[in-house]
Design an enzyme around this catalytic site. Sequence first.
Site, PDB file in Angstrom:
ATOM      1  N   GLY A   1       0.835  -1.190   0.000  1.00 48.63           N
ATOM      2  CA  GLY A   1       0.000   0.000   0.000  1.00 48.63           C
ATOM      3  C   GLY A   1       0.875   1.246   0.000  1.00 48.63           C
TER       4      GLY A   1
ATOM      5  N   GLN B   1       2.818   9.970   1.374  1.00 51.30           N
ATOM      6  CA  GLN B   1       4.138   9.311   1.372  1.00 51.30           C
ATOM      7  C   GLN B   1       4.971   9.697   0.160  1.00 51.30           C
ATOM      8  OE1 GLN B   1       2.324   5.205   2.230  1.00 51.30           O
ATOM      9  NE2 GLN B   1       4.325   5.096   3.203  1.00 51.30           N
TER      10      GLN B   1
ATOM     11  N   CYS C   1       6.271  -0.127   7.214  1.00 46.93           N
ATOM     12  CA  CYS C   1       5.854   1.071   6.490  1.00 46.93           C
ATOM     13  C   CYS C   1       6.963   1.480   5.529  1.00 46.93           C
ATOM     14  CB  CYS C   1       5.579   2.203   7.476  1.00 46.93           C
ATOM     15  SG  CYS C   1       5.064   3.732   6.674  1.00 46.93           S
ATOM     16  N   LEU C   2       6.599   1.750   4.281  1.00 44.23           N
ATOM     17  CA  LEU C   2       7.605   2.130   3.288  1.00 44.23           C
ATOM     18  C   LEU C   2       8.288   3.442   3.673  1.00 44.23           C
ATOM     19  CD1 LEU C   2       5.822   1.253  -0.082  1.00 44.23           C
ATOM     20  CD2 LEU C   2       7.454  -0.110   1.224  1.00 44.23           C
TER      21      LEU C   2
ATOM     22  N   HIS D   1      -3.990   1.256   7.928  1.00 49.63           N
ATOM     23  CA  HIS D   1      -2.622   1.797   7.887  1.00 49.63           C
ATOM     24  C   HIS D   1      -2.540   2.985   6.924  1.00 49.63           C
ATOM     25  CE1 HIS D   1       1.889   1.350   7.989  1.00 49.63           C
ATOM     26  NE2 HIS D   1       1.722   2.095   6.908  1.00 49.63           N
ATOM     27  N   GLU D   2      -3.105   2.813   5.723  1.00 48.00           N
ATOM     28  CA  GLU D   2      -3.042   3.877   4.709  1.00 48.00           C
ATOM     29  C   GLU D   2      -3.910   5.069   5.110  1.00 48.00           C
ATOM     30  OE1 GLU D   2      -0.690   3.587   2.740  1.00 48.00           O
ATOM     31  OE2 GLU D   2      -0.356   1.467   3.146  1.00 48.00           O
TER      32      GLU D   2
ATOM     33  N   HIS E   1      -2.159   7.365   7.311  1.00 49.70           N
ATOM     34  CA  HIS E   1      -1.254   8.287   6.603  1.00 49.70           C
ATOM     35  C   HIS E   1      -1.985   9.568   6.185  1.00 49.70           C
ATOM     36  CE1 HIS E   1       2.592   6.342   6.299  1.00 49.70           C
ATOM     37  NE2 HIS E   1       2.069   5.218   5.865  1.00 49.70           N
TER      38      HIS E   1
HETATM   39 ZN   LIG Z   1       2.979   3.406   5.892  1.00 45.58          ZN
END
Ligand SMILES: [Zn+2]
Length: 183
Positions: free
Chosen positions: A47, A52, A92-93, A134-135, A138
């Site tokens: 995701g 991000q 998390c990226l 999670h997204e 963000h």
């Molecule tokens: Zn993340």
Amino acid sequence: MYDNLKIITYPDPRLKQPSVPVSDFNENLRQLVTRMFELMRQAKGVGLAAPQVAQNIRLFVMNATGQPEDDRVYVNPILSEADGDEEAEEGCLSIPGLSVNVIRSKHLRMQAHDLQGNPIDQSASGYLARIWQHEYDHLNGTLLTDRMGPVAKLANRRLLRELEEKYAAEHPTPSPRKPTKKR
Ligand SMILES: [Zn+2]
């Protein structure tokens, strides 16, 4: 126009900003989404939310299986009807190297729009519901670091400090100007 877009990382302050709703479902938005899928795949993520990549709008992309037909785009998402709790590991990226247990709702309803502006109304459980949450976090400027308990914070203190030092080295703050002497 989004060729130079990249995934920004903790502690970049742009990750902490709440994002604003999308109002135009135009070609720009489609190009942004194409690029976000590209970046998500390169990073082997499931995701990626617009903030991000330093775009503070309420949109995220995801793909829970890695199969192209499972690409999903959610614009202006609203989560409701949360039911049950479940703890599982998340990464998390934007926080490379971090892996922590987070308690999320087990079941959820998602109302959103797709890339064409058509309404979406879905329900999901488990892994899918976890990615949604999670997204969605963000989009509100909430990171895994905000979801960590004291034990996880302590366990990951060194990793977070390293990321903070790396960010500081890449983004030097201008040194304060020396007062000029009056003559
Ligand atoms: Zn993340």
